[in-house]
Write a protein that holds these residues in place. Sequence first.
Motif, PDB file in Angstrom:
ATOM      1  N   SER A 170     -19.896 -79.560  18.554  1.00  0.00           N
ATOM      2  CA  SER A 170     -19.037 -79.243  17.411  1.00  0.00           C
ATOM      3  C   SER A 170     -18.646 -77.772  17.376  1.00  0.00           C
ATOM      4  CB  SER A 170     -19.746 -79.619  16.103  1.00  0.00           C
ATOM      5  OG  SER A 170     -20.996 -78.952  16.016  1.00  0.00           O
ATOM      6  N   GLN A 171     -19.422 -76.907  18.074  1.00  0.00           N
ATOM      7  CA  GLN A 171     -19.102 -75.484  18.140  1.00  0.00           C
ATOM      8  C   GLN A 171     -19.027 -75.058  19.606  1.00  0.00           C
ATOM      9  OE1 GLN A 171     -21.457 -73.127  15.101  1.00  0.00           O
ATOM     10  NE2 GLN A 171     -22.691 -74.977  15.136  1.00  0.00           N
ATOM     11  N   THR A 172     -18.391 -73.924  19.855  1.00  0.00           N
ATOM     12  CA  THR A 172     -18.309 -73.410  21.222  1.00  0.00           C
ATOM     13  C   THR A 172     -19.711 -73.205  21.780  1.00  0.00           C
ATOM     14  OG1 THR A 172     -16.219 -72.284  20.769  1.00  0.00           O
ATOM     15  CG2 THR A 172     -17.468 -71.537  22.685  1.00  0.00           C
ATOM     16  N   LEU A 173     -19.955 -73.724  22.966  1.00  0.00           N
ATOM     17  CA  LEU A 173     -21.275 -73.673  23.592  1.00  0.00           C
ATOM     18  C   LEU A 173     -21.288 -72.622  24.695  1.00  0.00           C
ATOM     19  CD1 LEU A 173     -24.127 -74.990  23.890  1.00  0.00           C
ATOM     20  CD2 LEU A 173     -23.097 -76.502  25.607  1.00  0.00           C
ATOM     21  N   THR A 174     -22.214 -71.651  24.595  1.00  0.00           N
ATOM     22  CA  THR A 174     -22.425 -70.678  25.667  1.00  0.00           C
ATOM     23  C   THR A 174     -23.419 -71.273  26.648  1.00  0.00           C
ATOM     24  OG1 THR A 174     -21.981 -68.796  24.210  1.00  0.00           O
ATOM     25  CG2 THR A 174     -23.178 -68.353  26.246  1.00  0.00           C
ATOM     26  N   LEU A 175     -22.967 -71.485  27.897  1.00  0.00           N
ATOM     27  CA  LEU A 175     -23.763 -72.188  28.905  1.00  0.00           C
ATOM     28  C   LEU A 175     -24.079 -71.244  30.061  1.00  0.00           C
ATOM     29  CD1 LEU A 175     -24.931 -74.975  29.637  1.00  0.00           C
ATOM     30  CD2 LEU A 175     -22.750 -75.516  30.734  1.00  0.00           C
ATOM     31  N   ASP A 176     -25.360 -70.940  30.262  1.00  0.00           N
ATOM     32  CA  ASP A 176     -25.808 -70.027  31.319  1.00  0.00           C
ATOM     33  C   ASP A 176     -26.166 -70.844  32.561  1.00  0.00           C
ATOM     34  OD1 ASP A 176     -26.960 -68.123  32.955  1.00  0.00           O
ATOM     35  OD2 ASP A 176     -28.005 -67.098  31.318  1.00  0.00           O
ATOM     36  N   LEU A 177     -25.400 -70.623  33.630  1.00  0.00           N
ATOM     37  CA  LEU A 177     -25.587 -71.399  34.865  1.00  0.00           C
ATOM     38  C   LEU A 177     -25.942 -70.522  36.056  1.00  0.00           C
ATOM     39  CD1 LEU A 177     -22.491 -73.733  34.418  1.00  0.00           C
ATOM     40  CD2 LEU A 177     -24.895 -74.368  34.094  1.00  0.00           C
ATOM     41  N   ARG A 178     -26.403 -69.293  35.810  1.00  0.00           N
ATOM     42  CA  ARG A 178     -26.699 -68.376  36.906  1.00  0.00           C
ATOM     43  C   ARG A 178     -27.841 -68.881  37.780  1.00  0.00           C
ATOM     44  NH1 ARG A 178     -28.425 -63.328  34.059  1.00  0.00           N
ATOM     45  NH2 ARG A 178     -29.019 -64.853  32.478  1.00  0.00           N
ATOM     46  N   LEU A 179     -27.838 -68.407  39.030  1.00  0.00           N
ATOM     47  CA  LEU A 179     -28.912 -68.678  39.984  1.00  0.00           C
ATOM     48  C   LEU A 179     -29.135 -70.167  40.217  1.00  0.00           C
ATOM     49  CD1 LEU A 179     -31.461 -65.919  38.868  1.00  0.00           C
ATOM     50  CD2 LEU A 179     -29.874 -65.843  40.782  1.00  0.00           C
ATOM     51  N   ASN A 180     -28.051 -70.924  40.191  1.00  0.00           N
ATOM     52  CA  ASN A 180     -28.056 -72.322  40.624  1.00  0.00           C
ATOM     53  C   ASN A 180     -27.162 -72.427  41.856  1.00  0.00           C
ATOM     54  OD1 ASN A 180     -29.661 -73.961  38.679  1.00  0.00           O
ATOM     55  ND2 ASN A 180     -28.225 -73.107  37.196  1.00  0.00           N
ATOM     56  N   PRO A 181     -27.507 -73.279  42.815  1.00  0.00           N
ATOM     57  CA  PRO A 181     -26.751 -73.339  44.080  1.00  0.00           C
ATOM     58  C   PRO A 181     -25.401 -74.053  43.944  1.00  0.00           C
ATOM     59  CG  PRO A 181     -28.521 -74.946  44.112  1.00  0.00           C
ATOM     60  CD  PRO A 181     -28.697 -74.159  42.844  1.00  0.00           C
ATOM     61  N   LEU A 182     -24.594 -73.636  42.984  1.00  0.00           N
ATOM     62  CA  LEU A 182     -23.288 -74.256  42.768  1.00  0.00           C
ATOM     63  C   LEU A 182     -22.306 -73.902  43.871  1.00  0.00           C
ATOM     64  CD1 LEU A 182     -22.991 -73.519  38.937  1.00  0.00           C
ATOM     65  CD2 LEU A 182     -23.766 -75.637  40.017  1.00  0.00           C
ATOM     66  N   ASP A 183     -22.575 -72.797  44.595  1.00  0.00           N
ATOM     67  CA  ASP A 183     -21.653 -72.340  45.631  1.00  0.00           C
ATOM     68  C   ASP A 183     -21.627 -73.258  46.854  1.00  0.00           C
ATOM     69  OD1 ASP A 183     -24.373 -71.414  45.947  1.00  0.00           O
ATOM     70  OD2 ASP A 183     -23.686 -70.262  47.672  1.00  0.00           O
ATOM     71  N   ARG A 184     -22.538 -74.204  46.940  1.00  0.00           N
ATOM     72  CA  ARG A 184     -22.600 -75.072  48.122  1.00  0.00           C
ATOM     73  C   ARG A 184     -21.474 -76.104  48.147  1.00  0.00           C
ATOM     74  NH1 ARG A 184     -29.132 -76.050  49.012  1.00  0.00           N
ATOM     75  NH2 ARG A 184     -29.679 -73.810  49.057  1.00  0.00           N
ATOM     76  N   ASP A 185     -20.852 -76.309  47.000  1.00  0.00           N
ATOM     77  CA  ASP A 185     -19.708 -77.219  46.942  1.00  0.00           C
ATOM     78  C   ASP A 185     -18.676 -76.635  45.983  1.00  0.00           C
ATOM     79  OD1 ASP A 185     -17.918 -79.313  46.896  1.00  0.00           O
ATOM     80  OD2 ASP A 185     -19.467 -80.865  46.841  1.00  0.00           O
ATOM     81  N   PRO A 186     -17.891 -75.640  46.439  1.00  0.00           N
ATOM     82  CA  PRO A 186     -16.951 -74.940  45.558  1.00  0.00           C
ATOM     83  C   PRO A 186     -15.935 -75.854  44.889  1.00  0.00           C
ATOM     84  CG  PRO A 186     -17.204 -73.781  47.653  1.00  0.00           C
ATOM     85  CD  PRO A 186     -17.874 -75.106  47.803  1.00  0.00           C
ATOM     86  N   GLU A 187     -15.510 -76.886  45.589  1.00  0.00           N
ATOM     87  CA  GLU A 187     -14.494 -77.772  45.018  1.00  0.00           C
ATOM     88  C   GLU A 187     -15.037 -78.541  43.823  1.00  0.00           C
ATOM     89  OE1 GLU A 187     -11.579 -81.484  46.333  1.00  0.00           O
ATOM     90  OE2 GLU A 187     -12.651 -80.338  47.868  1.00  0.00           O
ATOM     91  N   VAL A 188     -16.218 -79.116  43.976  1.00  0.00           N
ATOM     92  CA  VAL A 188     -16.829 -79.861  42.869  1.00  0.00           C
ATOM     93  C   VAL A 188     -17.207 -78.907  41.734  1.00  0.00           C
ATOM     94  CG1 VAL A 188     -18.805 -81.296  42.209  1.00  0.00           C
ATOM     95  CG2 VAL A 188     -17.664 -81.683  44.399  1.00  0.00           C
ATOM     96  N   LYS A 189     -17.669 -77.718  42.086  1.00  0.00           N
ATOM     97  CA  LYS A 189     -17.973 -76.705  41.079  1.00  0.00           C
ATOM     98  C   LYS A 189     -16.727 -76.394  40.241  1.00  0.00           C
ATOM     99  CE  LYS A 189     -18.834 -71.721  40.819  1.00  0.00           C
ATOM    100  NZ  LYS A 189     -19.106 -70.487  41.600  1.00  0.00           N
ATOM    101  N   GLY A 190     -15.585 -76.252  40.914  1.00  0.00           N
ATOM    102  CA  GLY A 190     -14.330 -75.985  40.209  1.00  0.00           C
ATOM    103  C   GLY A 190     -13.965 -77.112  39.267  1.00  0.00           C
ATOM    104  N   GLN A 191     -14.181 -78.356  39.703  1.00  0.00           N
ATOM    105  CA  GLN A 191     -13.889 -79.500  38.831  1.00  0.00           C
ATOM    106  C   GLN A 191     -14.757 -79.464  37.573  1.00  0.00           C
ATOM    107  OE1 GLN A 191     -14.126 -83.248  40.965  1.00  0.00           O
ATOM    108  NE2 GLN A 191     -13.206 -82.361  42.803  1.00  0.00           N
ATOM    109  N   ALA A 192     -16.038 -79.168  37.771  1.00  0.00           N
ATOM    110  CA  ALA A 192     -16.958 -79.113  36.635  1.00  0.00           C
ATOM    111  C   ALA A 192     -16.568 -77.997  35.672  1.00  0.00           C
ATOM    112  CB  ALA A 192     -18.389 -78.914  37.132  1.00  0.00           C
ATOM    113  N   PHE A 193     -16.210 -76.833  36.209  1.00  0.00           N
ATOM    114  CA  PHE A 193     -15.834 -75.699  35.372  1.00  0.00           C
ATOM    115  C   PHE A 193     -14.580 -76.010  34.556  1.00  0.00           C
ATOM    116  CE2 PHE A 193     -18.006 -71.738  37.361  1.00  0.00           C
ATOM    117  CZ  PHE A 193     -19.235 -72.363  37.219  1.00  0.00           C
ATOM    118  N   ARG A 194     -13.624 -76.680  35.182  1.00  0.00           N
ATOM    119  CA  ARG A 194     -12.379 -77.001  34.464  1.00  0.00           C
ATOM    120  C   ARG A 194     -12.635 -77.945  33.299  1.00  0.00           C
ATOM    121  NH1 ARG A 194     -10.332 -76.480  39.731  1.00  0.00           N
ATOM    122  NH2 ARG A 194     -10.673 -78.686  40.237  1.00  0.00           N
ATOM    123  N   LYS A 195     -13.614 -78.824  33.442  1.00  0.00           N
ATOM    124  CA  LYS A 195     -13.961 -79.718  32.338  1.00  0.00           C
ATOM    125  C   LYS A 195     -14.660 -78.965  31.204  1.00  0.00           C
ATOM    126  CE  LYS A 195     -14.488 -84.086  34.903  1.00  0.00           C
ATOM    127  NZ  LYS A 195     -13.696 -84.943  33.997  1.00  0.00           N
TER     128      LYS A 195
END
Length: 649
Positions: A599-624
């Motif tokens: 219901s309110q803007t959510l601040t989501l901390d995702l640092r130090l997770n291996p998201l860089d291993r699949d940049p395309e899927v990471k981009g899809q998740a970020f856009r959502k």
Amino acid sequence: MADFGTVPCSLHVETLVQLCIKYVSQRADILEKRAFGLPDSLLKDILPHLNIFHLDKIDPAVQSKGISTSFVWKTIWKDVVQTWRGRSMAAHPDHDWKQKCLERLFHMALYSRIKGEKKYLSQLSEADILSITAKHVHVLSLFGPSGGVCRLASEELHPTLSVLEQGVRCIKLQDGYCLVKHRGTDLMYLLHRLLDHGSVKEVVVHRRLGFELQTWITTRCRGPDKTLAKSTGNGLLQQRDLPLDTTSTACHDPSHNTSHMGSPGIHFCVKQEGEMACKRRRLSLISRTAEVELHSQFFKNPFLPSCGPVCPEGQITSLDMEVTPYDIAHILSPSLPFWLCLQSLQLHIRWADKDSELLVLVSSLQALCKNPACSLLELSINVAHHTPMEVLLEACPTLKSLSLEICSAPGDSRNMLTSKDPSDQSVFSLETLYVKSFTLQMDLESFCSALKRAPSLTSVHISGIHPAPPVLHTLSESNRFLKVLTLHDVNLANCHSEILQLLENLMLEELCFKNCRLFDKCPIKEDFLRPFVSTLKGRPSLQSLALPQNRLAKSVIELADLFVGSAQSRITTLDLSSNFILAADLLELSTALSTNRPSQTLTLDLRLNPLDRDPEVKGQAFRKLFPFCKLVTDQWDSRTSMADHISVM
């Protein structure tokens, strides 16, 4: 018709807009006057091309149009601080980036560490940079033996020093011994101007400064009603306003090898070495004599400017210093009872192989806190594992904040401090508690007893304490006003029922379990995550949840249930850093969250997770996530680091 030929493909051709931006940025003095008439989008494109002088001057006009310059200052900060990667770039409010950036540039210019031609420093000399940035310096770091201290004390930079007097609130003395040895006169001049004539109220001392300078600094903790003892003709002090000599009330019996101190609330015994009372009085006389002599020598120094017939004397309200047992005996113990204007004291003590220094220090703290004019509210100190926390709180019952680092003591060390009558359950005023343990031998019984006697606690940070169940039970039953709880490196694998009970009994606003091995004993992580999430949803007060380093991995999808249904969680900050969350896991979470948006803007901390291993899927998740989340990310390269592997070992 003339043939101008073709333009080589490798040649960059600037657009008309780019040419205009370059032209306007080169005439920033005109831009400052006409900025209000420019379109917002064009103004935003121009800002990154300005140096810090023009960017600072145009800031008010830009702010009046509703445009923040923080994005430019953040970019400069990333260039200036090369170690920013892996840090949270959203950890500071927008208005802080400018101040942080200019403060850092001031120190770089002062110590001649600015190298290379940077666009944001173009056409600016070191003197220009110092002049521009000085008004933004809140914390001034002085270290040697570089010429920075000497330059700042010079006639050339006197106008800059005058600006610093108005804005600097804290001085950090790093490698103080080297400063005193190589730049003693310059250092004393700067300290006098900033402490006595300026606005400095906080002092941080890394490594000891030597007896004389350390004594001179600590006299600024005494408050406006201090009275310096007058020296007699033979150089000794009159016995007026001497620190409280707690040993003078000792019951000395020559037939015993111990003496018992009469301070209420603390009982201890000390090995007899000479007469303790005489020694303390002698040390007090030496300390006060050195203080008066230092004042006399300092104000006779011809290097100091003329400040009128009587120089003012500053007041230090926050002191953070490293001390040795020698410092405790010769500087702190005699003078601490007079530090009436001190509100915050942080001591980093290099202990000897015995506890007698701590005993003397606690006695002096008690003498200070008994004075009705005492201002001390915050205390930070490191102690041995057998030191009862209750002893410190009984000595300083009016403390609002206590920070303890608990370390192992030598094998032959014994506890010389004991609490008063256990039947006395007087209440402490403590509101904030930070405890970090480096040993498995901590006195947990005394710790829990202290928690029970501090019902006003609102914030607790505990690190490294084992076992956890007694602590969780005590917090749940005795600290009902707790709003902020952080557990770090505390094994909670067998504490699931205690965790749920604690959440049900308390109205927490912030909860952090960092590296707590929450799922070590769970064959299926969801077996705990589901009741955990369900209980969290029933806590309408909870606004921040942090679960870093708990190996959530693909089970992170369970957290989406926080925002499912009519009774949504009101959490606005969710820290999932360092949990080995892959891009595919994040995409699944983002899909679930986009279906049931918070219901309110959510601040989501995702640092130090291996998201860089699949940049395309990471981009899809970020856009959502972008439409309803403020993402805190980094540029961590998981392929060149073992941190993610270690986190799941």
